[in-house]
Design a protein around this motif. Sequence first.
Motif, PDB file in Angstrom:
ATOM      1  N   LYS A 183      78.943  32.115 -38.794  1.00  0.00           N
ATOM      2  CA  LYS A 183      80.093  31.619 -39.540  1.00  0.00           C
ATOM      3  C   LYS A 183      79.928  31.926 -41.029  1.00  0.00           C
ATOM      4  CE  LYS A 183      82.208  29.726 -36.020  1.00  0.00           C
ATOM      5  NZ  LYS A 183      83.504  30.270 -35.527  1.00  0.00           N
ATOM      6  N   ARG A 184      80.895  32.698 -41.567  1.00  0.00           N
ATOM      7  CA  ARG A 184      80.914  33.028 -42.994  1.00  0.00           C
ATOM      8  C   ARG A 184      82.334  32.842 -43.498  1.00  0.00           C
ATOM      9  NH1 ARG A 184      79.364  38.564 -44.156  1.00  0.00           N
ATOM     10  NH2 ARG A 184      77.856  37.993 -45.749  1.00  0.00           N
ATOM     11  N   ASP A 185      82.469  32.562 -44.781  1.00  0.00           N
ATOM     12  CA  ASP A 185      83.796  32.312 -45.338  1.00  0.00           C
ATOM     13  C   ASP A 185      83.808  32.767 -46.790  1.00  0.00           C
ATOM     14  OD1 ASP A 185      86.151  31.163 -46.474  1.00  0.00           O
ATOM     15  OD2 ASP A 185      86.230  29.730 -44.825  1.00  0.00           O
ATOM     16  N   ALA A 186      84.459  33.912 -47.054  1.00  0.00           N
ATOM     17  CA  ALA A 186      84.485  34.479 -48.398  1.00  0.00           C
ATOM     18  C   ALA A 186      85.232  33.579 -49.376  1.00  0.00           C
ATOM     19  CB  ALA A 186      85.126  35.863 -48.368  1.00  0.00           C
ATOM     20  N   PHE A 187      86.156  32.768 -48.895  1.00  0.00           N
ATOM     21  CA  PHE A 187      86.965  31.946 -49.796  1.00  0.00           C
ATOM     22  C   PHE A 187      86.118  30.875 -50.491  1.00  0.00           C
ATOM     23  CE2 PHE A 187      89.820  28.433 -50.888  1.00  0.00           C
ATOM     24  CZ  PHE A 187      90.787  29.120 -51.614  1.00  0.00           C
ATOM     25  N   VAL A 188      85.141  30.313 -49.780  1.00  0.00           N
ATOM     26  CA  VAL A 188      84.304  29.285 -50.403  1.00  0.00           C
ATOM     27  C   VAL A 188      83.102  29.896 -51.122  1.00  0.00           C
ATOM     28  CG1 VAL A 188      84.980  27.578 -48.692  1.00  0.00           C
ATOM     29  CG2 VAL A 188      82.899  28.900 -48.318  1.00  0.00           C
ATOM     30  N   GLY A 189      82.993  31.222 -51.112  1.00  0.00           N
ATOM     31  CA  GLY A 189      81.902  31.885 -51.824  1.00  0.00           C
ATOM     32  C   GLY A 189      80.795  32.323 -50.886  1.00  0.00           C
ATOM     33  N   MET A 190      80.211  33.466 -51.195  1.00  0.00           N
ATOM     34  CA  MET A 190      79.127  34.016 -50.373  1.00  0.00           C
ATOM     35  C   MET A 190      77.825  33.877 -51.167  1.00  0.00           C
ATOM     36  SD  MET A 190      80.909  35.023 -47.754  1.00  0.00           S
ATOM     37  CE  MET A 190      80.309  36.406 -46.808  1.00  0.00           C
ATOM     38  N   LEU A 191      77.234  32.699 -51.078  1.00  0.00           N
ATOM     39  CA  LEU A 191      76.010  32.416 -51.828  1.00  0.00           C
ATOM     40  C   LEU A 191      74.851  33.222 -51.250  1.00  0.00           C
ATOM     41  CD1 LEU A 191      74.627  30.635 -53.998  1.00  0.00           C
ATOM     42  CD2 LEU A 191      74.237  28.939 -52.187  1.00  0.00           C
ATOM     43  N   PRO A 192      74.185  34.078 -52.058  1.00  0.00           N
ATOM     44  CA  PRO A 192      73.063  34.856 -51.534  1.00  0.00           C
ATOM     45  C   PRO A 192      71.900  33.947 -51.139  1.00  0.00           C
ATOM     46  CG  PRO A 192      73.861  35.753 -53.625  1.00  0.00           C
ATOM     47  CD  PRO A 192      74.496  34.413 -53.457  1.00  0.00           C
ATOM     48  N   PRO A 193      71.262  34.190 -49.990  1.00  0.00           N
ATOM     49  CA  PRO A 193      70.144  33.340 -49.575  1.00  0.00           C
ATOM     50  C   PRO A 193      69.016  33.258 -50.601  1.00  0.00           C
ATOM     51  CG  PRO A 193      70.902  34.648 -47.716  1.00  0.00           C
ATOM     52  CD  PRO A 193      71.638  35.154 -48.927  1.00  0.00           C
ATOM     53  N   LYS A 194      68.728  34.352 -51.310  1.00  0.00           N
ATOM     54  CA  LYS A 194      67.670  34.296 -52.329  1.00  0.00           C
ATOM     55  C   LYS A 194      68.005  33.287 -53.409  1.00  0.00           C
ATOM     56  CE  LYS A 194      65.895  39.049 -52.011  1.00  0.00           C
ATOM     57  NZ  LYS A 194      65.652  40.301 -52.780  1.00  0.00           N
ATOM     58  N   LEU A 195      69.265  33.287 -53.857  1.00  0.00           N
ATOM     59  CA  LEU A 195      69.666  32.335 -54.887  1.00  0.00           C
ATOM     60  C   LEU A 195      69.655  30.920 -54.327  1.00  0.00           C
ATOM     61  CD1 LEU A 195      70.626  31.731 -57.724  1.00  0.00           C
ATOM     62  CD2 LEU A 195      72.968  32.208 -56.978  1.00  0.00           C
ATOM     63  N   ALA A 196      70.110  30.745 -53.085  1.00  0.00           N
ATOM     64  CA  ALA A 196      70.068  29.425 -52.460  1.00  0.00           C
ATOM     65  C   ALA A 196      68.628  28.921 -52.369  1.00  0.00           C
ATOM     66  CB  ALA A 196      70.693  29.494 -51.067  1.00  0.00           C
ATOM     67  N   GLN A 197      67.711  29.801 -52.048  1.00  0.00           N
ATOM     68  CA  GLN A 197      66.304  29.437 -51.960  1.00  0.00           C
ATOM     69  C   GLN A 197      65.782  28.992 -53.330  1.00  0.00           C
ATOM     70  OE1 GLN A 197      63.682  32.711 -50.789  1.00  0.00           O
ATOM     71  NE2 GLN A 197      62.701  31.353 -49.316  1.00  0.00           N
TER      72      GLN A 197
END
Length: 380
Positions: A183-197
């Motif tokens: 599940k992905r949703d471009a409207f809510v933003g595609m946060l990169p996993p590295k940045l999330a980490q």
Amino acid sequence: MKIAILGRQPEFGVAELWAVGADSVRPLLAEVAEFDGEVPGIERLGSVKKLGEVLFVTSRGQLVSELKKFARDTLIPSVTKGGERHKVTIGVSAYGGRMNPKDTFNLGVTVKKVLRTKDISVRLVPNTDPELSTAQSHHNGLSKTPYKIELLVVAQDDRVTVAQMIGVQNPDAYAARDQKRPKRDAFVGMLPPKLAQTIVNLAAGGRSGLRVLDPFCGTGVILQEAHLAGCKLYGTDISQKMIDYTRVNLEWLGVNSGVDLEAGDATTHQWSGKIDAVASEIYLGSPMSSVPSFAKLQVLRRNAEELLEAFLENLAPQIESGTRLCLAVPAWRQENGGFARLNIDFLERLEYNVKGKSRDLLYAREQQIVARDLIILVKK
């Protein structure tokens, strides 16, 4: 002593190292930092590409002779332990000093010649650039065994630091967590996993076992990284659809228990249980393809500031003093190339302290209109 090869925005790597317990972090070059102490393994660090253990520090003129000494006195005994002769794979990455790929590769040749005097078979990883990419290092297994090594050569004027790589990011794992989630949703933003980490580390300080809240969880990228860091998960979102997406994505990752998910407006929701840290990306607004006009920018800023203030005011009485937060909030590119950022003067009234130099952490790719401004807070 250790060194870290930092990511595309080195200031994020420096902040992350401090957050997870590194001591005396000192920049050597823009993309390289030296530090003391223990930090989590490379798989837990989003803004650090490689980690290395310092072998020696020398001058530029003595570099070749010191490499020969290292190969003779350290490397040969290591790879011939027990009388066996293992095939050795060697890669070299150079930073600073304007070293070209041929010069970098020749440093590996220097080490190879010494090993060949003892009939040790050696394969050198070819350099197309002075620095081997994380993909090259990972796919060649250069930190996996004592017989597959990468030397990190850091030149500062006449001072040269040489380290052996002890960890490299796995680009395939990040790509899978980013692109293969169901599940992905471009409207809510595609946060990169590295940045999330990195956001998780800046909030949780590299400590496992903490209960981490993401009150704008979207499709669950921050929660997936918190899980991989050994944290307990608590996610809420105003949209039930996003809660459903998060649940599916976490199940895909193998998280089938130990997670609390519920729909709720972050400006009014009452969270349950103790919250140890907060890591989140608040709503960035609709995707944009051009720089907003002045009038449009004022509306965007006001809406984001009101959301952030209402959320933090609601959260404040629900968390304990000392609780740490890392929030990604929007900033907008302007015609002059700079970014318009949120006014956060209200934080003092709500009894939050801004931690360190957190306003130096602005994540933006080239031509990106809406950037992510990372703010690190501590509840008073």
